[in-house]
Design a protein around this motif. Sequence first.
Motif, PDB file in Angstrom:
ATOM      1  N   UNK A  22       1.129  -1.149  -0.044  1.00  0.00           N
ATOM      2  CA  UNK A  22       0.050  -0.325   0.301  1.00  0.00           C
ATOM      3  C   UNK A  22       0.638   1.283  -0.446  1.00  0.00           C
ATOM      4  N   UNK A  23       1.696   1.430   0.757  1.00  0.00           N
ATOM      5  CA  UNK A  23       2.693   2.763   0.723  1.00  0.00           C
ATOM      6  C   UNK A  23       4.153   2.715   0.096  1.00  0.00           C
ATOM      7  N   UNK A  24       4.482   1.315  -0.323  1.00  0.00           N
ATOM      8  CA  UNK A  24       5.292   1.764  -0.866  1.00  0.00           C
ATOM      9  C   UNK A  24       5.831   2.414  -2.294  1.00  0.00           C
ATOM     10  N   UNK A  25       4.471   1.962  -3.128  1.00  0.00           N
ATOM     11  CA  UNK A  25       3.858   2.657  -4.818  1.00  0.00           C
ATOM     12  C   UNK A  25       3.109   3.978  -4.291  1.00  0.00           C
ATOM     13  N   UNK A  26       3.127   4.206  -3.408  1.00  0.00           N
ATOM     14  CA  UNK A  26       2.441   5.793  -3.183  1.00  0.00           C
ATOM     15  C   UNK A  26       4.102   6.617  -2.430  1.00  0.00           C
ATOM     16  N   UNK A  27       4.434   5.921  -1.932  1.00  0.00           N
ATOM     17  CA  UNK A  27       6.365   7.284  -1.724  1.00  0.00           C
ATOM     18  C   UNK A  27       6.708   7.405  -2.916  1.00  0.00           C
ATOM     19  N   UNK A  28       7.088   6.066  -3.705  1.00  0.00           N
ATOM     20  CA  UNK A  28       7.664   5.882  -5.271  1.00  0.00           C
ATOM     21  C   UNK A  28       7.091   6.548  -6.378  1.00  0.00           C
ATOM     22  N   UNK A  29       5.989   6.843  -6.060  1.00  0.00           N
ATOM     23  CA  UNK A  29       5.142   7.018  -7.835  1.00  0.00           C
ATOM     24  C   UNK A  29       5.203   6.358  -8.028  1.00  0.00           C
ATOM     25  N   UNK A  30       5.828   4.575  -8.049  1.00  0.00           N
ATOM     26  CA  UNK A  30       6.006   3.315  -9.231  1.00  0.00           C
ATOM     27  C   UNK A  30       5.220   2.386  -8.879  1.00  0.00           C
ATOM     28  N   UNK A  80      -1.409   9.618  -1.885  1.00  0.00           N
ATOM     29  CA  UNK A  80      -0.625  10.300  -1.272  1.00  0.00           C
ATOM     30  C   UNK A  80      -1.175  11.579  -0.546  1.00  0.00           C
ATOM     31  N   UNK A  81      -1.668  12.321  -1.789  1.00  0.00           N
ATOM     32  CA  UNK A  81      -2.086  13.551  -0.933  1.00  0.00           C
ATOM     33  C   UNK A  81      -2.846  13.630   0.207  1.00  0.00           C
ATOM     34  N   UNK A  82      -3.427  12.116   0.613  1.00  0.00           N
ATOM     35  CA  UNK A  82      -3.967  11.776   1.959  1.00  0.00           C
ATOM     36  C   UNK A  82      -3.776  12.171   2.637  1.00  0.00           C
ATOM     37  N   UNK A  83      -2.041  11.908   2.762  1.00  0.00           N
ATOM     38  CA  UNK A  83      -0.983  12.234   3.521  1.00  0.00           C
ATOM     39  C   UNK A  83      -0.504  13.244   3.874  1.00  0.00           C
ATOM     40  N   UNK A  84       0.113  13.653   5.673  1.00  0.00           N
ATOM     41  CA  UNK A  84       0.749  14.843   5.655  1.00  0.00           C
ATOM     42  C   UNK A  84       2.286  14.703   4.845  1.00  0.00           C
ATOM     43  N   UNK A 118       9.206   7.481   3.655  1.00  0.00           N
ATOM     44  CA  UNK A 118      10.481   7.527   2.488  1.00  0.00           C
ATOM     45  C   UNK A 118      11.463   7.133   3.158  1.00  0.00           C
ATOM     46  N   UNK A 119      11.565   8.014   3.547  1.00  0.00           N
ATOM     47  CA  UNK A 119      13.095   7.804   4.844  1.00  0.00           C
ATOM     48  C   UNK A 119      13.071   6.341   5.240  1.00  0.00           C
ATOM     49  N   UNK A 120      12.207   5.783   6.085  1.00  0.00           N
ATOM     50  CA  UNK A 120      12.241   4.675   6.423  1.00  0.00           C
ATOM     51  C   UNK A 120      12.447   3.798   5.792  1.00  0.00           C
ATOM     52  N   UNK A 121      10.930   3.679   4.676  1.00  0.00           N
ATOM     53  CA  UNK A 121      10.753   2.615   3.699  1.00  0.00           C
ATOM     54  C   UNK A 121      12.039   2.079   3.217  1.00  0.00           C
TER      55      UNK A 121
END
Lengths: 244, 205
Positions: free
Chosen positions: B83-91, B187-191, B199-202
């Motif tokens: 769920x999160x990784x694609x939102x962070x990378x945009x890929x 992604x726009x729903x996340x502060x 991003x830093x963590x994952x």
Amino acid sequence: MGLELYLDLLSQPCRALYIFARSNSIPFEFKHVELMKGQHRTEEFRKVNVLMKVPALRDGSFTLAESIAILLYLARKFKTPDHWYPSDLQKKARVDEYLSWQHVNIRGKGSKLFLTKVLLPLLTGQPLPPEKLEGVTEELNVVLKQFEEKFLQDKPFIAGSEISLADLVALVELMQPVGAGYDLFEERPKLAEWRRRVEEAVGKQLFQEAHEGILNIKTLTADKIAPELLEHFKHQLLKQASQN
Amino acid sequence: SSGQHRTEEFRKVNVLMKVPALRDGSFTLAESIAILLYLARKFKTPDHWYPSDLQKKARVDEYLSWQHVNIRGKGSKLFLTKVLLPLLTGQPLPPEKLEGVTEELNVVLKQFEEKFLQDKPFIAGSEISLADLVALVELMQPVGAGYDLFEERPKLAEWRRRVEEAVGKQLFQEAHEGILNIKTLTADKIAPELLEHFKHQLLKQ
């Protein structure tokens, strides 16, 4: 057949159990399961713990895995002194809080540093890349800071004025990176004082005896590890390395 | 997702900046397992939740200990990866990455069924305990991410039905409404500051 504890003192949770049982004069038979010889992966041991991990307990027909569960079982069955797992609701909660948090944090990062520093070079036959060691050391430093700031603070022990299961579990885990050569107590005087208090409370000689093996682990060479275990570790660690 | 766990105000409740946290007068407490046990004891909940029988209680402790790194660890990992990784990378997520985390979860699911559940109705025996509740809520996370792990595991599905019934089906569904709709997260729903933190963590991992 009395109480049996299946242990290898190279394992942190095994040391916690060993020290707790001996310190409280709980009678048990020490069943040595040598990890380096792969004895935890035998059919015989699997009957004691199907997860094939140490420590494990067998009490008659009752078997139990997971050091935290075993510590609590022994504390209750043998009615050890209250401070180990206080009857006071809030003090007990402080112990539970640490015992829960530590799995992923102190235990997780301490183990990771140990495996990376001691085992990985043995498996790859290559020296450890400095940035890899820096990375796992930094991860451990972060949780050490949290340990000092939230769990220990300015108290003598985690739950307050007396030692509890939380302190014992914490200290045996911290000895693993120490065994790997990271003297994390050196520039942390408060932590070093807490360590001295814990050692004194359980008995210095017992503590040192339990840690003899891990403090000499740097003499470990690949030939001392059973071949099938080396293969198993290679698979585990290199899979982890590619994911991390 | 609005980053409210990283504010100074919440830090006073839990310096580790994580949920859940409890405040009872001047007493604060972190870690859900510790909080569950505190509530069970303080409010003297029915015995089956954390049995007074030594060996049954040990079975509950055994699961609550094992699960941190196993069911919780691998279930969370699948959720964050899917769920999160694609939102962070945009890929889009590389298939082999999803296969990897799914396989890790499958391994611990097998251990769960073989060692902890076996042929019993619940982990500690004939009645629900804290172990079952903690187990099921963790398994709902990968379900929310789109991995229907109950589909080809009939025994596990039956256990889930029993747990839902024991706590109350409506309550269970209400509690899981958010996570079962998480795939609508963008992604726009996340502060923004939280996105950076993730991003830093994952990506470090």
